[in-house]
Enzyme design. Structure first.
Site, PDB file in Angstrom:
ATOM      1  N   ILE A   8       0.856  -1.197   0.000  1.00 12.78           N
ATOM      2  CA  ILE A   8       0.000   0.000   0.000  1.00 12.78           C
ATOM      3  C   ILE A   8       0.888   1.242   0.000  1.00 12.78           C
ATOM      4  CG2 ILE A   8      -1.788   1.297   1.255  1.00 12.78           C
ATOM      5  CD1 ILE A   8      -2.442  -1.364   2.752  1.00 12.78           C
ATOM      6  N   TYR A 147      -4.020  17.793 -10.686  1.00 10.66           N
ATOM      7  CA  TYR A 147      -4.691  16.648 -10.051  1.00 10.66           C
ATOM      8  C   TYR A 147      -5.592  15.923 -11.056  1.00 10.66           C
ATOM      9  CZ  TYR A 147      -7.111  13.908  -6.474  1.00 10.66           C
ATOM     10  OH  TYR A 147      -7.632  12.872  -5.723  1.00 10.66           O
ATOM     11  N   VAL A 180     -13.518  11.653   0.934  1.00 13.40           N
ATOM     12  CA  VAL A 180     -13.138  10.986   2.177  1.00 13.40           C
ATOM     13  C   VAL A 180     -12.546  12.002   3.165  1.00 13.40           C
ATOM     14  CG1 VAL A 180     -11.994   8.928   3.088  1.00 13.40           C
ATOM     15  CG2 VAL A 180     -12.466   9.064   0.646  1.00 13.40           C
ATOM     16  N   THR A 182     -10.081  13.156   5.081  1.00 18.55           N
ATOM     17  CA  THR A 182      -8.643  12.981   5.293  1.00 18.55           C
ATOM     18  C   THR A 182      -7.959  14.351   5.217  1.00 18.55           C
ATOM     19  OG1 THR A 182      -8.154  12.812   2.956  1.00 18.55           O
ATOM     20  CG2 THR A 182      -8.702  10.757   4.070  1.00 18.55           C
TER      21      THR A 182
HETATM   22  N1  LIG Z   1      -9.704  12.312   0.323  1.00 15.39           N
HETATM   23  C1  LIG Z   1     -10.501  12.361  -0.721  1.00 15.39           C
HETATM   24  O1  LIG Z   1     -11.614  12.933  -0.676  1.00 15.39           O
HETATM   25  C2  LIG Z   1     -10.110  11.701  -2.018  1.00 15.39           C
HETATM   26  C3  LIG Z   1     -11.038  11.746  -3.070  1.00 15.39           C
HETATM   27  C4  LIG Z   1     -10.702  11.114  -4.269  1.00 15.39           C
HETATM   28  C5  LIG Z   1      -9.493  10.464  -4.389  1.00 15.39           C
HETATM   29  N2  LIG Z   1      -8.617  10.463  -3.331  1.00 15.39           N
HETATM   30  C6  LIG Z   1      -7.352   9.747  -3.515  1.00 15.39           C
HETATM   31  O2  LIG Z   1      -7.181   8.834  -2.443  1.00 15.39           O
HETATM   32  C7  LIG Z   1      -5.787   8.646  -2.189  1.00 15.39           C
HETATM   33  C8  LIG Z   1      -5.495   8.848  -0.716  1.00 15.39           C
HETATM   34  O3  LIG Z   1      -5.799  10.191  -0.400  1.00 15.39           O
HETATM   35  P1  LIG Z   1      -5.960  10.707   1.105  1.00 15.39           P
HETATM   36  O4  LIG Z   1      -7.146  11.590   1.074  1.00 15.39           O
HETATM   37  O5  LIG Z   1      -5.861   9.600   2.069  1.00 15.39           O
HETATM   38  O6  LIG Z   1      -4.674  11.657   1.177  1.00 15.39           O
HETATM   39  P2  LIG Z   1      -3.764  12.125   2.431  1.00 15.39           P
HETATM   40  O7  LIG Z   1      -4.536  12.008   3.696  1.00 15.39           O
HETATM   41  O8  LIG Z   1      -3.221  13.441   2.036  1.00 15.39           O
HETATM   42  O9  LIG Z   1      -2.604  11.019   2.442  1.00 15.39           O
HETATM   43  C9  LIG Z   1      -1.719  10.942   1.362  1.00 15.39           C
HETATM   44  C10 LIG Z   1      -0.757   9.788   1.568  1.00 15.39           C
HETATM   45  O10 LIG Z   1       0.138   9.804   0.441  1.00 15.39           O
HETATM   46  C11 LIG Z   1       1.471   9.841   0.929  1.00 15.39           C
HETATM   47  N3  LIG Z   1       2.311  10.656   0.054  1.00 15.39           N
HETATM   48  C12 LIG Z   1       2.086  11.912  -0.399  1.00 15.39           C
HETATM   49  N4  LIG Z   1       3.150  12.378  -1.081  1.00 15.39           N
HETATM   50  C13 LIG Z   1       4.071  11.369  -1.049  1.00 15.39           C
HETATM   51  C14 LIG Z   1       5.392  11.245  -1.541  1.00 15.39           C
HETATM   52  N5  LIG Z   1       6.002  12.248  -2.191  1.00 15.39           N
HETATM   53  N6  LIG Z   1       6.049  10.095  -1.340  1.00 15.39           N
HETATM   54  C15 LIG Z   1       5.473   9.075  -0.658  1.00 15.39           C
HETATM   55  N7  LIG Z   1       4.227   9.136  -0.158  1.00 15.39           N
HETATM   56  C16 LIG Z   1       3.542  10.275  -0.342  1.00 15.39           C
HETATM   57  C17 LIG Z   1       1.383  10.496   2.302  1.00 15.39           C
HETATM   58  O11 LIG Z   1       2.454  10.039   3.135  1.00 15.39           O
HETATM   59  P3  LIG Z   1       3.700  10.950   3.601  1.00 15.39           P
HETATM   60  O12 LIG Z   1       3.192  12.349   3.736  1.00 15.39           O
HETATM   61  O13 LIG Z   1       4.144  10.305   4.874  1.00 15.39           O
HETATM   62  O14 LIG Z   1       4.684  10.780   2.505  1.00 15.39           O
HETATM   63  C18 LIG Z   1       0.065   9.945   2.824  1.00 15.39           C
HETATM   64  O15 LIG Z   1       0.274   8.693   3.443  1.00 15.39           O
HETATM   65  C19 LIG Z   1      -5.059   9.641  -3.111  1.00 15.39           C
HETATM   66  O16 LIG Z   1      -4.628   8.978  -4.272  1.00 15.39           O
HETATM   67  C20 LIG Z   1      -6.136  10.645  -3.464  1.00 15.39           C
HETATM   68  O17 LIG Z   1      -5.883  11.281  -4.685  1.00 15.39           O
HETATM   69  C21 LIG Z   1      -8.899  11.051  -2.163  1.00 15.39           C
END
Ligand SMILES: NC(=O)c1ccc[n+]([C@@H]2O[C@H](COP(=O)([O-])OP(=O)(O)OC[C@H]3O[C@@H](n4cnc5c(N)ncnc54)[C@H](OP(=O)(O)O)[C@@H]3O)[C@@H](O)[C@H]2O)c1
Length: 244
Positions: A8, A147, A180, A182
């Site tokens: 993951i 994005y 979500v 987050t």
């Molecule tokens: N939240 C939403 O509403 C939503 C909606 C549609 C799609 N998504 C997608 O769902 C996925 C998860 O999103 P989330 O909302 O859980 O985001 P988040 O809370 O911002 O978490 C992002 C994760 O990605 C890692 N990450 C970011 N930049 C990185 C880098 N340069 N190298 C390695 N790891 C990196 C971060 O870890 P570190 O900071 O520790 O590196 C963190 O674990 C993403 O692909 C996002 O586009 C989210």
């Protein structure tokens, strides 16, 4: 040896962290989590790899180690790490941030998917790749140029991978998780309205408690990946099915 493995990316926060806990709680999974930061959490079945996915040279050198051999009946890659990027109209974006975003959202999952197929082609296991997508892959959103584009490109890459693999060994999914609760949503709410005309709508999602809980979404993702035969299409959205 557990008999299933899930890799993951972005396991340190948000949806990825919920996925990590969900899979660890299932008991039979070894979990490899890849993020820049490591969680202060230990499990004999969790291996954390600290990696900046924007640094493709480093990623390239790590690829062999990310996908271990073992006595696994099932191997899953979830490309979940993602970055909303600079929320700015095209014309005001910074090249450095654009490059980081393309690397994290598109090239890193492409590298990992490619390496996954290379590592496990011919390997006798159920093999699945789930690339986390977004509604933004198909809907242009002002302020989200990077994005939307990276998510759209990753969705197409996933379709091509599926086409190439046909009905054979691998399954590929491009899966939208819904909206979500987050840190990514928090980042979106910090945008300036002049750069992001939909700001009010996203503020209201939070105020009206309309964001999905990461644990619930993780459960739905795991359900899909446990029952791929029920989901014949590559493109999926967790809002379109219920866990039964
Ligand atoms: N939240 C939403 O509403 C939503 C909606 C549609 C799609 N998504 C997608 O769902 C996925 C998860 O999103 P989330 O909302 O859980 O985001 P988040 O809370 O911002 O978490 C992002 C994760 O990605 C890692 N990450 C970011 N930049 C990185 C880098 N340069 N190298 C390695 N790891 C990196 C971060 O870890 P570190 O900071 O520790 O590196 C963190 O674990 C993403 O692909 C996002 O586009 C989210």
């Amino acid at each position: 040896m557990n008999n299933s493995l899930v890799v993951i990316t972005g396991h340190s926060k948000g949806l990825g962290k919920a996925l990590m806990h969900h899979y660890l709680n299932k008991g039979k999974f070894d979990v490899i989590g890849i993020s820049r930061s490591k969680l202060d959490f230990d499990s004999p079945r969790l291996q954390q790899i600290s990696l900046d996915l924007a640094d493709l040279d480093v990623l390239k050198n790590e690829l062999e180690d990310v996908f271990p051999r073992g006595d696994y009946k099932e191997i899953i890659l979830i490309n979940n790490a993602g970055w909303i990027g600079e929320i700015k109209p095209i014309g005001s974006m910074h090249p450095k941030e654009m490059r980081v975003q393309v690397n994290v959202n598109l090239l890193a999952p492409m590298y990992l998917t490619n390496a996954f197929i290379r590592a496990y082609k011919g390997y006798p296991a159920k093999k699945l790749v789930c690339n986390i997508s977004s509604g933004a892959a198909t809907r242009p959103v002002a302020g989200w140029g990077g994005y939307c584009s990276t998510k759209a490109a990753l969705a197409m890459f996933t379709q091509v991978a599926n086409k190439e693999s046909g009905t054979s060994e691998f399954r590929f999914f491009s899966l939208a998780p819904g909206i979500v609760d987050t840190d990514m949503q928090n980042e979106i709410r910090q945008a300036a309205e002049q750069d992001f005309p939909e700001l009010k709508k996203f503020l209201e999602f939070k105020e009206q408690d309309e964001l999905a809980n990461p644990e619930e979404v993780a459960k739905k993702i795991e359900f899909l990946l446990s029952n791929p035969e029920r989901f014949p299409e590559v493109t999926q959205d967790v809002r379109q099915y219920e866990v039964s």
